[in-house]
Design an enzyme around this catalytic site. Structure first.
Site, PDB file in Angstrom:
ATOM      1  N   LYS A   1     -27.304 -38.457   1.709  1.00 47.38           N
ATOM      2  CA  LYS A   1     -27.425 -37.024   2.006  1.00 47.38           C
ATOM      3  C   LYS A   1     -26.052 -36.404   2.243  1.00 47.38           C
ATOM      4  O   LYS A   1     -25.818 -35.251   1.868  1.00 47.38           O
ATOM      5  CB  LYS A   1     -28.362 -36.817   3.186  1.00 47.38           C
TER       6      LYS A   1
ATOM      7  N   SER B   1     -37.599 -35.288   6.694  1.00 48.74           N
ATOM      8  CA  SER B   1     -36.165 -35.253   7.000  1.00 48.74           C
ATOM      9  C   SER B   1     -35.557 -33.870   6.853  1.00 48.74           C
ATOM     10  O   SER B   1     -34.462 -33.618   7.334  1.00 48.74           O
ATOM     11  CB  SER B   1     -35.399 -36.268   6.151  1.00 48.74           C
TER      12      SER B   1
END
Length: 132
Positions: A61, A16
């Site tokens: 996030k 990611s």
């Protein structure tokens, strides 16, 4: 390489971070100061063609980016499919990011990113210029 590139992957152990890692390498290799002092965060896998892919847990996030002082967050933007709708509770990354931004980081600017060039265009010109 020439020029020399410094890479500290630290705790990066998942795909990611691909987009942001690629932007950092580009900046070092090109010598371009694409960050220009801005606190920018983002996420997304990246393939060998520069296409950015979705990840899981984008809400977390965005919260971490806000806590780190980021004002801009790059979000993978892809068409919804059965596969990617399984990542974040039936939503694409973009949909989940909008929801998280509204709740946790209303002042953070979300930037939809489909590929490396979209991110680079935003960093250089302040907007995403439609790319292939």
């Amino acid at each position: 390489t020439d020029p020399k590139v410094k890479v500290n992957v630290g705790q990066i152990s998942v795909p990611s971070g691909g987009l942001m890692f690629t932007l950092q390498l580009y900046s070092q290799l090109s010598g371009d100061n694409i960050k220009k002092g801005r606190n920018i965060s983002g996420t997304g896998t990246i393939d060998d063609q520069g296409k950015v892919g979705e990840i899981g847990g984008i809400d977390k996030k965005i919260i971490a980016a806000k806590e780190a002082g980021s004002t801009v967050f790059f979000v993978p933007y892809v068409k919804s499919t059965k596969a990617n709708l399984k990542l974040d509770g039936g939503q694409t990354n973009w949909q989940a990011a909008l929801k998280a931004q509204k709740e946790y980081a209303p002042k953070m600017k979300l930037v939809p990113i489909r590929n490396f060039q979209d991110a680079l265009n935003y960093l250089k010109y302040g907007k995403v210029i439609k790319t292939k």
